[in-house]
Design an enzyme around this catalytic site. Structure first.
Site, mmCIF file in Angstrom:
data_model
loop_
_atom_site.group_PDB
_atom_site.id
_atom_site.type_symbol
_atom_site.label_atom_id
_atom_site.label_comp_id
_atom_site.label_asym_id
_atom_site.label_seq_id
_atom_site.Cartn_x
_atom_site.Cartn_y
_atom_site.Cartn_z
ATOM 1 N N CYS A 31 0.951 -1.124 0.074
ATOM 2 C CA CYS A 31 0.073 0.158 -0.147
ATOM 3 C C CYS A 31 0.928 1.320 0.098
ATOM 4 O O CYS A 31 1.875 1.527 0.790
ATOM 5 C CB CYS A 31 -1.050 -0.025 1.215
ATOM 6 S SG CYS A 31 -1.976 1.297 1.199
ATOM 7 N N LYS A 81 2.374 -9.778 -0.678
ATOM 8 C CA LYS A 81 2.066 -8.689 -1.695
ATOM 9 C C LYS A 81 2.912 -7.570 -1.436
ATOM 10 O O LYS A 81 2.457 -6.860 -0.650
ATOM 11 C CB LYS A 81 0.651 -8.650 -2.087
ATOM 12 C CG LYS A 81 0.325 -7.736 -3.232
ATOM 13 C CD LYS A 81 -1.124 -7.669 -3.566
ATOM 14 C CE LYS A 81 -1.602 -6.883 -4.824
ATOM 15 N NZ LYS A 81 -1.653 -5.452 -4.373
ATOM 16 N N HIS A 116 4.121 -6.246 -7.489
ATOM 17 C CA HIS A 116 3.600 -4.974 -8.345
ATOM 18 C C HIS A 116 4.726 -4.248 -9.001
ATOM 19 O O HIS A 116 5.812 -3.731 -8.198
ATOM 20 C CB HIS A 116 2.539 -4.104 -7.626
ATOM 21 C CG HIS A 116 2.191 -2.847 -8.399
ATOM 22 N ND1 HIS A 116 1.380 -1.999 -7.695
ATOM 23 C CD2 HIS A 116 2.365 -2.562 -9.526
ATOM 24 C CE1 HIS A 116 1.172 -1.119 -8.740
ATOM 25 N NE2 HIS A 116 1.633 -1.602 -9.833
ATOM 26 N N GLY A 144 0.662 -5.817 -12.067
ATOM 27 C CA GLY A 144 0.903 -4.358 -12.870
ATOM 28 C C GLY A 144 0.674 -4.290 -14.315
ATOM 29 O O GLY A 144 1.156 -4.895 -15.105
ATOM 30 N N GLY A 201 -5.835 -6.211 -11.159
ATOM 31 C CA GLY A 201 -6.415 -5.425 -10.574
ATOM 32 C C GLY A 201 -7.372 -4.467 -11.242
ATOM 33 O O GLY A 201 -8.598 -4.906 -11.924
HETATM 34 C C1 LIG Z 1 -9.207 0.988 -5.897
HETATM 35 C C2 LIG Z 1 -7.880 0.249 -5.793
HETATM 36 C C3 LIG Z 1 -7.806 -0.541 -4.193
HETATM 37 C C4 LIG Z 1 -6.878 -1.117 -4.033
HETATM 38 N N1 LIG Z 1 -6.452 -1.728 -2.816
HETATM 39 C C5 LIG Z 1 -5.840 -2.696 -2.271
HETATM 40 C C6 LIG Z 1 -5.683 -3.411 -1.131
HETATM 41 O O1 LIG Z 1 -6.293 -3.256 -0.476
HETATM 42 N N2 LIG Z 1 -4.641 -4.070 -0.765
HETATM 43 C C7 LIG Z 1 -3.672 -4.271 -1.978
HETATM 44 O O2 LIG Z 1 -2.590 -5.150 -1.866
HETATM 45 N N3 LIG Z 1 -3.453 -3.506 -2.923
HETATM 46 C C8 LIG Z 1 -4.441 -2.841 -3.230
HETATM 47 N N4 LIG Z 1 -4.643 -2.124 -4.636
HETATM 48 C C9 LIG Z 1 -3.608 -2.417 -5.478
HETATM 49 C C10 LIG Z 1 -3.832 -3.568 -6.456
HETATM 50 O O3 LIG Z 1 -4.125 -4.751 -5.805
HETATM 51 C C11 LIG Z 1 -2.804 -3.821 -7.452
HETATM 52 O O4 LIG Z 1 -1.589 -4.118 -6.915
HETATM 53 C C12 LIG Z 1 -2.474 -2.529 -8.220
HETATM 54 O O5 LIG Z 1 -3.993 -1.927 -8.788
HETATM 55 C C13 LIG Z 1 -1.650 -3.057 -9.723
HETATM 56 O O6 LIG Z 1 -2.295 -3.831 -10.512
HETATM 57 P P1 LIG Z 1 -3.164 -3.611 -11.888
HETATM 58 O O7 LIG Z 1 -2.497 -2.644 -12.357
HETATM 59 O O8 LIG Z 1 -3.621 -4.834 -12.029
HETATM 60 O O9 LIG Z 1 -4.180 -2.704 -11.254
HETATM 61 C C14 LIG Z 1 -5.525 -1.401 -5.008
HETATM 62 C C15 LIG Z 1 -5.831 -0.720 -6.336
HETATM 63 C C16 LIG Z 1 -6.644 -0.030 -6.526
HETATM 64 C C17 LIG Z 1 -6.859 0.639 -7.653
#
Ligand SMILES: Cc1cc2nc3c(=O)[nH]c(=O)nc-3n(C[C@H](O)[C@H](O)[C@H](O)COP(=O)(O)O)c2cc1C
Length: 391
Positions: free
Chosen positions: A125, A165, A195, A227, A250
């Site tokens: 985070c 993670k 990520h 990512g 995500g």
């Molecule tokens: C709205 C939102 C909320 C997220 N909440 C969390 C979370 O609670 N825990 C976490 O590990 N990552 C969280 N993430 C990060 C995602 O799990 C992911 O690592 C990140 O979006 C990159 O992946 P992507 O490019 O496929 O979106 C969040 C991302 C978004 C956009």
């Protein structure tokens, strides 16, 4: 197909990504819905699961709130009826004792009503109010504390696999992922998700998958890549380029839960991809809102659904009046009426592969005073578990 508990090794399938083994849990295909606070509640997990296959991680749960039996937290950490054998929980914590106790409550006392089949720990985070207190992506820098937290979770989880993670690091000068991978493996983690961004990047630029490859080479536990998987073909490319054992998706599935169907098809060697018409998207929207209404009541469910509207309708010709009304929808009937006003039309292929969801600009990471000075200070940071909600 979906995640199932199984003790026999799965047969290898030539040409496809092998199923991911996390202890007794088999994830097939090795595709995981990324935990997203405010998004991956029971309704969205149900929807994604109906389209595809893999593992669907619950919204992040704060260990302190769980240990204190906070009512809202206890409501959040709830499996859907289909998740009895594959309930996946993400925990956030900065204190080994609290994290261990939270895992015990989930695994031994079954406070969620369903014993989790998987526990993930959030060390990625980047939100300032979290890193400022030493939590999330700031924490792996303190490697003894990080080791103690992972070890406490693994000990308390017993036969339930624990994964980690994380991001590449805090910023380009303070990378943490290689140490984090080795420490997590030594502490008994079943896998690590990386990520491909540093915390100071937030969601800007593009994820650098080369760090995922480096982590794959450095550790002997499975590495899951994360990512910028916007399409199923991005996932295939990520696996081919990095050698990762699975993908975590995500933002790509926001307003597109059918992406999990595409991902399942892609890893099964099929070129089939869903291009739903507006009528088909409207049906998914209504189903999503209905699931949220079942969960929270109609008024709250529809209010929660509003944030998904722009993602679902992206690129479609909806008309500004309907678009505005959809963003303020307050009942399922109203939603159905508004969707019926939109002419059916083919999927807007121009939006394929385009980023969606958060795309913030980079920003220096807020850290506690002196955080970078001593990597081996094992003390949990003070007040780091208050008011935390995902990222
Ligand atoms: C709205 C939102 C909320 C997220 N909440 C969390 C979370 O609670 N825990 C976490 O590990 N990552 C969280 N993430 C990060 C995602 O799990 C992911 O690592 C990140 O979006 C990159 O992946 P992507 O490019 O496929 O979106 C969040 C991302 C978004 C956009």
């Amino acid at each position: 197909m979906t995640a199932v508990l199984d003790t026999a090794p799965p047969p290898p399938r030539p040409g496809a990504l092998p199923p991911l083994r996390l202890g007794a849990l088999t994830v097939d295909p090795a595709v995981v819905l990324a935990p997203m606070a405010g998004i991956t509640g029971p309704a969205f997990r149900t929807l994604c699961r109906e389209f595809g296959a893999g593992l669907y991680v619950c919204e992040m749960i704060t260990t302190r709130a769980l240990v204190e039996r906070n009512e809202k937290t206890l409501r959040m950490v709830r499996a859907t009826t289909e998740e009895h054998d594959a309930f996946s929980v993400q925990l956030y914590g900065t204190d080994p004792a609290t994290v261990g106790r939270a895992v015990e409550m989930l695994v031994d006392e079954c406070v969620a009503g369903t014993r989790p089949a998987h526990v993930d720990l959030n060390f990625g985070c980047p939100v300032p109010k979290v890193t400022r207190k030493g939590g999330g992506s700031a924490l792996p820098w303190r490697r003894r504390l990080f080791a103690d937290i992972v070890a406490a979770a693994v000990r308390a989880a017993r036969d339930v696999p624990v994964t980690v993670k994380t991001r590449i690091g805090i910023d380009p000068e303070h990378h943490t992922y290689l140490d984090a991978g080795r420490i997590a493996a030594d502490a008994g983690a079943a896998a690590i998700t990386l990520h491909g961004r540093t915390a100071d990047q937030l969601y800007s630029g593009t994820a650098d998958w080369s760090y995922i490859s480096r982590l794959v080479e450095a550790v002997d536990i499975p590495v899951l890549g994360n990512g910028d998987v916007w399409e199923a073909d991005d996932a295939l490319r990520m696996v081919a380029e990095t050698g990762c054992a699975g993908v975590v998706v995500g933002r790509g599935c926001l307003g597109r839960p059918w992406l999990f169907g595409d991902l399942a098809a892609a890893f099964a060697g099929s070129a089939q991809r869903a291009l739903p018409t507006f009528g088909e998207v409207a049906a998914v929207m209504h189903r999503h809102a209905t699931l949220l209404a079942d969960e929270h009541g109609e008024a709250h469910g529809c209010a929660d659904f509003r944030k998904h509207v722009a993602w679902y309708t992206k690129g479609f010709s909806v008309g500004s009046e309907v678009r505005r009304a959809l963003a303020m929808v307050s009942s399922l009937d109203e939603l159905a009426g508004l969707l019926a006003r939109v002419e059916d039309q083919p999927y807007p292929t121009a939006v394929l592969g385009a980023p969606r969801g958060r795309t913030s600009s980079p920003r220096p990471v807020a850290l506690p005073e002196g955080w970078l000075d001593d990597r081996d200070d094992p003390r949990p940071p003070a007040g780091a578990e208050l008011e935390v909600s995902g990222g």
